[in-house]
Design a protein around this motif. Structure first.
Motif, mmCIF file in Angstrom:
data_model
loop_
_atom_site.group_PDB
_atom_site.id
_atom_site.type_symbol
_atom_site.label_atom_id
_atom_site.label_comp_id
_atom_site.label_asym_id
_atom_site.label_seq_id
_atom_site.Cartn_x
_atom_site.Cartn_y
_atom_site.Cartn_z
ATOM 1 N N ASN A 144 0.165 -20.743 -10.720
ATOM 2 C CA ASN A 144 0.925 -19.759 -10.271
ATOM 3 C C ASN A 144 1.071 -19.337 -8.894
ATOM 4 O O ASN A 144 0.257 -19.194 -8.249
ATOM 5 C CB ASN A 144 -0.057 -18.218 -11.019
ATOM 6 C CG ASN A 144 0.866 -17.329 -10.654
ATOM 7 O OD1 ASN A 144 2.055 -17.191 -10.570
ATOM 8 N ND2 ASN A 144 0.431 -15.866 -10.841
ATOM 9 N N PRO A 145 2.172 -19.517 -8.505
ATOM 10 C CA PRO A 145 2.839 -19.486 -7.075
ATOM 11 C C PRO A 145 2.851 -18.050 -6.576
ATOM 12 O O PRO A 145 3.156 -17.596 -5.217
ATOM 13 C CB PRO A 145 4.033 -20.383 -6.831
ATOM 14 C CG PRO A 145 4.755 -20.057 -8.262
ATOM 15 C CD PRO A 145 3.581 -20.107 -9.200
ATOM 16 N N LEU A 146 2.952 -16.863 -7.450
ATOM 17 C CA LEU A 146 2.972 -15.411 -7.059
ATOM 18 C C LEU A 146 1.838 -14.915 -6.843
ATOM 19 O O LEU A 146 0.734 -15.323 -7.192
ATOM 20 C CB LEU A 146 3.932 -15.089 -8.451
ATOM 21 C CG LEU A 146 5.316 -15.506 -8.541
ATOM 22 C CD1 LEU A 146 5.956 -14.516 -10.002
ATOM 23 C CD2 LEU A 146 6.199 -15.287 -7.400
ATOM 24 N N GLY A 147 1.948 -13.531 -6.425
ATOM 25 C CA GLY A 147 0.908 -12.995 -5.914
ATOM 26 C C GLY A 147 0.380 -11.902 -6.773
ATOM 27 O O GLY A 147 -0.645 -11.243 -6.465
ATOM 28 N N SER A 213 -3.042 -17.305 -19.288
ATOM 29 C CA SER A 213 -3.138 -16.336 -18.258
ATOM 30 C C SER A 213 -3.487 -16.755 -16.846
ATOM 31 O O SER A 213 -4.650 -17.649 -16.914
ATOM 32 C CB SER A 213 -4.441 -15.342 -18.769
ATOM 33 O OG SER A 213 -4.575 -14.264 -17.799
ATOM 34 N N VAL A 214 -2.794 -16.500 -15.835
ATOM 35 C CA VAL A 214 -3.165 -17.276 -14.827
ATOM 36 C C VAL A 214 -3.249 -16.389 -13.361
ATOM 37 O O VAL A 214 -2.418 -15.421 -13.444
ATOM 38 C CB VAL A 214 -1.920 -18.340 -14.526
ATOM 39 C CG1 VAL A 214 -2.304 -19.152 -13.402
ATOM 40 C CG2 VAL A 214 -1.513 -19.113 -15.629
ATOM 41 N N GLY A 218 -3.110 -18.933 -7.831
ATOM 42 C CA GLY A 218 -4.428 -19.809 -8.363
ATOM 43 C C GLY A 218 -3.769 -20.334 -9.422
ATOM 44 O O GLY A 218 -2.591 -20.708 -9.959
ATOM 45 N N PHE A 219 -4.835 -21.023 -10.185
ATOM 46 C CA PHE A 219 -4.595 -21.715 -11.306
ATOM 47 C C PHE A 219 -5.560 -21.325 -12.484
ATOM 48 O O PHE A 219 -6.654 -20.874 -12.220
ATOM 49 C CB PHE A 219 -4.537 -23.428 -11.222
ATOM 50 C CG PHE A 219 -5.793 -23.885 -10.595
ATOM 51 C CD1 PHE A 219 -6.925 -24.229 -11.588
ATOM 52 C CD2 PHE A 219 -5.991 -24.036 -9.464
ATOM 53 C CE1 PHE A 219 -8.347 -24.810 -11.040
ATOM 54 C CE2 PHE A 219 -7.164 -24.732 -8.853
ATOM 55 C CZ PHE A 219 -8.297 -24.770 -9.693
ATOM 56 N N SER A 220 -5.225 -21.726 -13.837
ATOM 57 C CA SER A 220 -5.995 -21.808 -14.877
ATOM 58 C C SER A 220 -6.068 -23.072 -15.848
ATOM 59 O O SER A 220 -5.120 -23.767 -15.423
ATOM 60 C CB SER A 220 -5.782 -20.494 -15.758
ATOM 61 O OG SER A 220 -5.996 -19.420 -15.448
ATOM 62 N N SER A 533 -17.739 -30.237 -15.336
ATOM 63 C CA SER A 533 -17.803 -30.826 -14.008
ATOM 64 C C SER A 533 -16.555 -30.601 -13.390
ATOM 65 O O SER A 533 -16.548 -31.126 -11.918
ATOM 66 C CB SER A 533 -17.576 -32.291 -14.325
ATOM 67 O OG SER A 533 -16.385 -32.923 -15.210
ATOM 68 N N HIS A 534 -15.537 -29.647 -13.469
ATOM 69 C CA HIS A 534 -14.664 -29.119 -12.523
ATOM 70 C C HIS A 534 -14.489 -27.827 -12.523
ATOM 71 O O HIS A 534 -15.130 -26.940 -13.247
ATOM 72 C CB HIS A 534 -13.301 -29.842 -13.290
ATOM 73 C CG HIS A 534 -13.384 -31.174 -13.073
ATOM 74 N ND1 HIS A 534 -13.755 -32.129 -13.960
ATOM 75 C CD2 HIS A 534 -12.286 -32.095 -12.432
ATOM 76 C CE1 HIS A 534 -13.778 -33.378 -13.789
ATOM 77 N NE2 HIS A 534 -12.895 -33.373 -12.656
ATOM 78 N N VAL A 535 -13.743 -27.340 -11.493
ATOM 79 C CA VAL A 535 -13.594 -25.836 -11.199
ATOM 80 C C VAL A 535 -12.341 -25.468 -12.286
ATOM 81 O O VAL A 535 -11.103 -26.206 -12.023
ATOM 82 C CB VAL A 535 -13.079 -25.657 -9.913
ATOM 83 C CG1 VAL A 535 -12.787 -24.087 -9.688
ATOM 84 C CG2 VAL A 535 -14.315 -25.752 -8.922
ATOM 85 N N SER A 536 -12.459 -24.700 -13.292
ATOM 86 C CA SER A 536 -11.498 -24.478 -14.025
ATOM 87 C C SER A 536 -10.498 -23.436 -13.885
ATOM 88 O O SER A 536 -9.538 -23.391 -14.694
ATOM 89 C CB SER A 536 -12.111 -24.413 -15.694
ATOM 90 O OG SER A 536 -12.859 -23.413 -15.538
ATOM 91 N N THR A 537 -10.637 -22.616 -12.921
ATOM 92 C CA THR A 537 -9.933 -21.110 -12.516
ATOM 93 C C THR A 537 -10.201 -21.140 -11.078
ATOM 94 O O THR A 537 -11.526 -21.040 -10.692
ATOM 95 C CB THR A 537 -10.090 -20.374 -13.363
ATOM 96 O OG1 THR A 537 -9.236 -19.105 -13.139
ATOM 97 C CG2 THR A 537 -11.546 -19.427 -13.387
ATOM 98 N N PHE A 538 -9.096 -20.576 -10.541
ATOM 99 C CA PHE A 538 -9.148 -20.430 -9.127
ATOM 100 C C PHE A 538 -8.128 -19.260 -8.816
ATOM 101 O O PHE A 538 -7.011 -19.470 -9.411
ATOM 102 C CB PHE A 538 -9.045 -21.726 -8.351
ATOM 103 C CG PHE A 538 -8.430 -21.500 -6.879
ATOM 104 C CD1 PHE A 538 -9.517 -21.476 -5.858
ATOM 105 C CD2 PHE A 538 -7.356 -21.641 -6.591
ATOM 106 C CE1 PHE A 538 -9.432 -21.174 -4.501
ATOM 107 C CE2 PHE A 538 -6.956 -21.669 -4.973
ATOM 108 C CZ PHE A 538 -7.980 -21.235 -4.182
#
Length: 668
Positions: A144-147, A213-214, A218-220, A533-538
């Motif tokens: 999601n590139p928005l704030g 839902s993002v 960041g990302f989901s 093993s990964h970061v799933s949301t940020f």
């Protein structure tokens, strides 16, 4: 990032650059292009330089307006395609870094091989279409590139109907399988071949739609896997036609918004919002203007530069238009084949209060020797008194009055063309009670030639040069194996009706979401292993901070010297909305939560002068006939170096260079 993305929108047309050949008619880029005619920074790794250069070149007025020759349009598309391919590598490596787990220091990190789908806008996405074997799952990272946080329905093509979607916590997400229309399949098969030189290997039947839902900036992560025989799976949409209806009226939509269609004529009749109690009689139609050929009394032909219509004709099916209604838990669709070369899908999402209309137009027939300029019209009973509003490069909306200019006495010679204006973001009309708004996913022409009605120009195919310098006929074709046909376009516009004064919130927020769509990246992995093993949301901002809904991040770019270029824009005009047309603050510390800001320098819009220096040289213009207090513009105050809070007044854009404490930054 471009410094003025609403200008770049005129070239990129909302969707990513790869959509250019489909939406503007340029020749599809070679999938294995020759080396670019400019230096590429190979040593520094993938970057956005080539894309930035291509977009800068494409700001030329011929590229923006489409008045270049076809080979020039092909060159613009090629450069943007090359730049996009380079930027795609950068995105993939960035997501691989952000998703890699850093919990075990010194251990080898699992690096994902992310793929994107440049042809997703024509329903082609090899990663999502691949058949999953041996317990593999499709990992979908949504950025999601928005704030602000976004709740949206994501659609991807899939080749299996027995699938299940899970979120980053392993919870099953509601999902729905939607059939592909015949027009969508035709575009997919022909244009994939035009792009890649070969037809798609898979025969698709479904779009997979699921709720996502993002977080802001960041990302989901979501996983798609084959459902167990006895377990839950995606809901297959119910499909029926208007002939199956036992009532004269067909209602579409399961949330607050309902659209009513006539079962007899297959036409939209009413718009109903159960939440805000807006009900309006609403009709939609398609028409075309026959282009002037320049041989009659008027020697000016309609062409690339000039819109010079003769008569207008309705586009009607030879028989009654049969509706195909698709229903499911997330959204309803209405499929219409209005003519052999015009079709439309109307989507009503359960959680949204606007309608999404996806049109497919082309190839425009010219066997009758007449050039055609295709429009759609939304007609309501609003009493708009010749007045409508169109955006100015996606920012402020300008009041337009039919057959009138405020600066001079207008002599009306072209009642249609003389009332057309560019629409880059949206257009709306209003009366004393309600307002009708349309948002677009690309730059089009628009007008309100009849009270209560909005008209959009969607496609053109003409047979005569307008003799204004192009020297070519505006007759774009796409060739596959020496078989050429007129350009087919597929695009969207969005419709909503509100009480008077309440439409700005939707136009501004959804307008940003259309301009900055969610970015999808795909990888094939073992689903359970991935989440472990990964970061799933940020999220790139402070998780406890709510970014203001009336502020957009226009530019966020790291420069070569380690500085960050930041542009913030207030989205609302003064008096546009009672809640959001106010002075608003942004906390820079919350925008960069893991970095210590050492210095903030405010620059001018183009970031080539300090604002303080520029204002000393600024000329104070006196406007004839205006009072002194009327010339004063409200601006946000200076940034306190301790609190680091930025104020923005309505329609203000502020630009900063931000320096960070390097020790803190590398130690974080």
């Amino acid at each position: 990032m471009t410094s003025c993305p609403w200008l770049a929108r005129l070239v990129v047309f909302g969707p990513p650059p790869y959509a250019l050949p489909l939406t503007t008619g340029s020749v599809p880029p070679d999938p294995s292009p020759a080396p670019p005619p400019w230096p590429v920074d190979v040593a520094g790794g993938p970057n956005t330089n080539a894309l930035a250069d291509a977009l800068a070149i494409a700001q030329h007025h011929d590229a923006v307006s489409g008045t270049e020759r076809q080979h020039v349009a092909a060159d613009y598309a090629l450069r943007i395609s090359i730049g996009y391919t380079e930027a795609e590598k950068l995105v993939a490596s960035s997501l691989a870094f952000l998703t890699a787990s850093r919990s075990s220091v010194g251990q080898e990190k699992a690096v994902a091989n992310f793929q994107q789908c440049p042809l997703l806008n024509i329903s082609y996405c090899p990663p999502s279409e691949a058949v999953l074997f041996d317990g593999k799952s499709l990992v979908v990272v949504i950025y999601n590139p928005l704030g602000w946080k976004r709740e949206e329905v994501v659609r991807i093509p899939v080749s299996s109907e027995k699938v299940i979607v899970k979120d980053s916590g392993g919870r099953t997400v509601e999902s729905q399988l939607l059939p592909l229309s015949n027009a969508t399949l035709r575009i997919r098969n022909r244009y994939v071949k035009a792009y890649l030189g070969k037809a798609p290997s898979e025969t698709l039947k479904y779009w997979l739609a699921f709720s996502a839902s993002v977080p802001p900036l960041g990302f989901s992560t979501y996983t798609v896997s084959i459902a167990k025989p006895t377990g839950p799976s995606s809901t297959i949409s119910m499909v029926y036609t208007s002939e199956d209806s036992t009532s004269n009226s067909i209602e579409v939509g399961q949330g607050n918004l309902r659209l009513l269609y006539s079962a007899d004529e297959g036409k939209l009749t009413h718009y109903v919002n159960n939440r805000n109690k807006v009900t309006a009689s609403t009709e939609q139609s398609y028409s075309y203007y026959s282009g002037n050929d320049g041989t009659d009394k008027d020697p000016q032909a309609s062409g690339a530069y000039v819109f010079r219509p003769n008569d207008t004709f309705s586009i009607n099916s030879e028989s009654q238009v049969q509706l195909t209604i698709v229903r499911g838990p997330l959204l309803d669709e209405v499929h219409q084949q209005l003519s052999p070369w015009v079709s439309q899908i109307t989507r009503v999402y359960k959680g949204k209060e606007h309608a999404e209309l996806e049109f497919t137009i082309g190839p425009i027939p010219i066997d009758d020797g007449i050039g055609k300029e295709i429009t759609t019209r939304i007609t309501t009973s609003l009493k708009t008194n010749k007045t409508f509003y169109t955006d100015s490069n996606g920012r402020d909306f300008i009041k337009r009055i039919r057959d009138f200019r405020t600066d001079w006495d207008l002599q009306v010679n072209q009642p249609v063309a003389g009332n057309y204006y560019p629409v880059n973001l949206g257009i709306y009309v209003q009366d004393d009670n309600a307002e009708l708004s349309l948002l677009v996913d690309r730059s089009v022409g628009g007008s309100s030639l009849v009270d209560g009605q909005i008209e959009l120009m969607l496609h053109r195919r003409l047979l005569h040069d307008d003799v204004r310098g192009v020297g070519e006929v505006l007759n774009e074709t796409v060739c596959v194996q020496n078989e050429c046909e007129g350009l087919t376009i597929q695009g969207k516009f969005y419709l909503r009706i509100d009480h008077l004064g309440e439409g700005a919130k939707w136009r501004r927020s959804v307008g940003q979401e259309i301009y900055s769509p969610l970015l999808l990246a795909f990888a094939e992995q073992d689903g359970d292993n991935w989440m472990n093993s990964h970061v799933s949301t940020f999220s790139g901002i402070d998780s406890f901070y709510n970014f203001p809904s009336n502020i957009a991040i226009i530019t966020l770019q790291e420069l070569e010297n380690g500085q960050v270029l930041l542009r913030l824009a207030h989205l609302y005009e003064t008096g546009e909305d009672k809640d959001y047309s106010v002075l608003t603050s942004v906390e820079l510390k919350k925008l960069f939560p893991n970095k210590k800001i050492s210095k903030v320098t405010e620059m001018n819009l183009s970031a080539n002068q300090e604002r303080a220096t520029m204002e000393k040289k600024r000329l104070a213009w006196k406007v004839e006939g205006s009072a002194e207090e009327e010339t004063k513009v409200v601006r946000g105050g200076p940034v306190d170096p301790a609190t680091l809070v930025v104020e923005l007044a309505p329609m203000e854009i502020r630009t900063f260079f931000i320096d960070f404490d390097r020790i803190k930054m590398f130690g974080s």
